[in-house]
Every structure is written in C-alpha cells, then in structure tokens.
Design an enzyme around this catalytic site. Structure first.
Site, PDB file in Angstrom:
ATOM      1  CG  ASP A  67      40.240  49.137  43.512  1.00 14.69           C
ATOM      2  OD1 ASP A  67      41.379  48.839  43.590  1.00 14.69           O
ATOM      3  OD2 ASP A  67      39.382  48.463  43.024  1.00 14.69           O
ATOM      4  CG  ASN A 136      29.491  42.042  41.674  1.00 15.66           C
ATOM      5  OD1 ASN A 136      30.611  42.310  41.090  1.00 15.66           O
ATOM      6  ND2 ASN A 136      29.159  42.750  42.717  1.00 15.66           N
ATOM      7  CG  HIS A 138      33.471  44.410  41.217  1.00 12.29           C
ATOM      8  ND1 HIS A 138      33.166  43.813  42.241  1.00 12.29           N
ATOM      9  CD2 HIS A 138      34.639  44.547  41.330  1.00 12.29           C
ATOM     10  CE1 HIS A 138      34.080  43.351  43.093  1.00 12.29           C
ATOM     11  NE2 HIS A 138      35.081  43.712  42.201  1.00 12.29           N
ATOM     12  CD  GLU A 143      30.462  45.953  44.389  1.00 14.13           C
ATOM     13  OE1 GLU A 143      30.354  45.103  43.244  1.00 14.13           O
ATOM     14  OE2 GLU A 143      30.809  45.482  45.287  1.00 14.13           O
TER      15      GLU A 143
HETATM   16  C1  GLP Z   1      38.800  43.290  43.721  1.00 15.68           C
HETATM   17  C2  GLP Z   1      39.203  44.468  42.920  1.00 15.68           C
HETATM   18  C3  GLP Z   1      39.116  44.366  41.726  1.00 15.68           C
HETATM   19  C4  GLP Z   1      39.501  43.101  41.145  1.00 15.68           C
HETATM   20  C5  GLP Z   1      38.106  42.324  41.394  1.00 15.68           C
HETATM   21  C6  GLP Z   1      38.473  40.730  41.291  1.00 15.68           C
HETATM   22  O1  GLP Z   1      37.718  43.527  44.730  1.00 15.68           O
HETATM   23  N1  GLP Z   1      38.666  45.745  43.747  1.00 15.68           N
HETATM   24  O2  GLP Z   1      40.114  45.403  41.148  1.00 15.68           O
HETATM   25  O3  GLP Z   1      39.680  43.007  39.658  1.00 15.68           O
HETATM   26  O4  GLP Z   1      37.821  42.499  42.688  1.00 15.68           O
HETATM   27  O5  GLP Z   1      39.431  40.207  41.983  1.00 15.68           O
HETATM   28  P1  GLP Z   1      40.277  38.818  41.789  1.00 15.68           P
HETATM   29  O6  GLP Z   1      41.293  39.276  40.937  1.00 15.68           O
HETATM   30  O7  GLP Z   1      40.849  38.630  43.257  1.00 15.68           O
HETATM   31  O8  GLP Z   1      39.145  37.868  41.538  1.00 15.68           O
END
Ligand code: GLP
Length: 261
Positions: A67, A136, A138, A143
């Site tokens: 992404d 959440n 995702h 989402e």
């Molecule tokens: C982000 C990314 C995801 C990631 C998730 C968790 O917003 N788009 O690919 O896995 O949220 O992030 P973190 O590893 O910083 O908790």
C-alpha cells in the site's frame, strides 16, 4: 492457519526473517510482497544483516508493496516509498526497477491500480506476502466492512487507523485520508502469507483474525480461507487467544520438513 507464539517481539521478527531468507535461498528469483509499519522493521533489519554477513542475495528478487498513501510524493518522509528505501532497499542488492510500490501520487489512480494488479500477474504472482495487522483487524489498508474479495484500489482510512498512525505525522494536516492498497482478494492470491503481530494493542485483532468468524468487520479473518498462512505473534499479542495450548501442541508435533529453521 499456522499459529506460532514467541515470547518476545524480537523472536517474532527473527523467525519472520528466517522464513523470508529460507525462501530467498531456495528460490533466488522469488516474488516478495512487502509490508510497512512498525512491526516489520526488525525483520528488515535482520534481512539486511544477513545480506551483509552471509551474502543473502536479493539481486533476482522482485517485490510488491501492499500500500501507499495518496497524495504524498515518494520522497516524503512518511511515504511508504521513503520507508522502503530507508529500511530495506538501499541496504541490500535489489535492483530498484525490481521493486514496486503503489504510486499514490499518480495522476490517474484508477488506471494505476489496474496496472499494479497486472504487474503482479506478469511477475508470476507473489510467493510470500508479509503482513502486519492494524488494531482494527485491517491488512494492507483494507479497513473493516470492505469487500473480502477486493482488488488493488483507492480506499478511505477509518478514524481508528488515522488515530493509530497520527503520531507518525508531525503535521496532522499532512496525514492523508486516502490510500492505494492491494485488495483482500489480491492478498489471498499470494502463495504463502506470513502475518506478524506484536504487543497487547494487537491482541483483539489477533483473536478475531484467528478464532473469530470470517467477517468483513475483521478483514484479516479472510486469511482463514487461505491455504497457507503463518501467523507469528508475541505473548502480549497472543494474550486473548482461547487456544494457545492447541497452537503450541500443533507446533511441537510438526514433522521435520514442516519446521522452520
Ligand atoms: C499500517 C499499514 C499496515 C500495517 C498496519 C500496522 O497502517 N498499512 O500494512 O500492517 O497498519 O502497523 P504497525 O505495524 O505500525 O502497527
């Protein structure tokens, strides 16, 4: 789903990096799906170390990131282009033309999303997709309540995700509300999905992903439908699981060829 519980976040990252390294050694011309966020940072650090000390070879690897934010130029410090360059690409011998990240700065985002899907197909599909998980539930930036068969597309971030990631942006006005992300349908086509989750703030999402019903309320639960998923969690992230002993039992009884290094 294969669920591997480790005591610490470091052990989670180490095991994740060993799984990636094993693939690179077995199939040097592999296609990796990459994730961003805080969770995979130590895994990337370990891959860099293996490149420097054991000559782990990235020269034939092709990568596709999950992404990117819409509207951030690639050199913006919070863009995932910047993240990948700083945390992996510039430290290993991967040709930059073999790396792909959705272009959230594209003038024609809809066309770009279709091209991104096609590029994955042209590369032969993703061998191993790394994933983190949002609090959440995702994955990528898919989402809750989004389609469980979605393809790469432009998505709107939830208020929860915006809050979770707000601290990354020193100027809150710069935090994009739109993203381009591989869809759940895209992710489910990877041959092997490896999900990392650390910390108590992920414990609810981890429980829903593994033991909850398959539901768009927890997009990661769609991974229950995938034939090969490895979830690696630390003890705090595993804290709400109802069946940790079952997962440990399964791991202890793996046949030799099923074990990771
Ligand atoms: C982000 C990314 C995801 C990631 C998730 C968790 O917003 N788009 O690919 O896995 O949220 O992030 P973190 O590893 O910083 O908790």
């Amino acid at each position: 789903m294969e669920v591997l519980i480790r005591d610490t976040a470091d052990e989670v990252s180490l095991l994740g990096s060993q799984i990636v390294a094993q693939l690179l050694r077995r199939k040097p011309r592999c296609v990796l799906g990459l994730a961003t966020g805080r969770t995979p940072l130590r895994l990337y650090g370990e891959l860099i170390r293996l490149h420097q000390t054991e000559k782990l070879n990235f020269s034939q690897v092709v990568t596709f990131n999950l992404d990117e934010y819409v509207g951030l130029p690639p050199d913006h410090p919070q863009s995932y282009h910047h993240y990948m360059r700083e945390n992996l690409f510039r430290h290993v011998n991967i040709p930059l033309e073999s790396t792909h990240i959705p272009d959230g700065y594209s003038a024609d985002l809809r066309h770009h999303c279709k091209e991104y899907e096609q590029a994955i197909i042209n590369a032969g599909g993703i061998d191993l997709q790394l994933l983190g998980i949002g609090s959440n539930g995702h994955i990528g930036f898919n989402e809750p309540t989004g389609s469980l068969r979605s393809r790469t597309w432009i998505k709107i971030l939830s208020e929860k995700t915006l809050r979770d990631n707000a601290s990354n942006f020193s100027n809150p006005d710069e935090q994009p509300r739109h993203v381009v992300t591989m869809g759940i349908g895209t992710i489910l086509e990877a041959r092997h999905c490896v999900v990392l989750a650390c910390g108590s703030q992920k414990s609810n999402a981890v429980k829903e992903m593994i033991e909850g019903p398959v539901s768009s309320m927890c997009p990661a639960s769609a991974l229950q439908l995938h034939p090969r998923v490895t979830v690696i969690v630390d003890t705090p992230a595993a804290a709400r699981l109802d069946h940790p002993e079952h997962y440990r039992w399964i791991e202890q009884h793996k046949l030799d060829w099923q074990k990771y290094p």
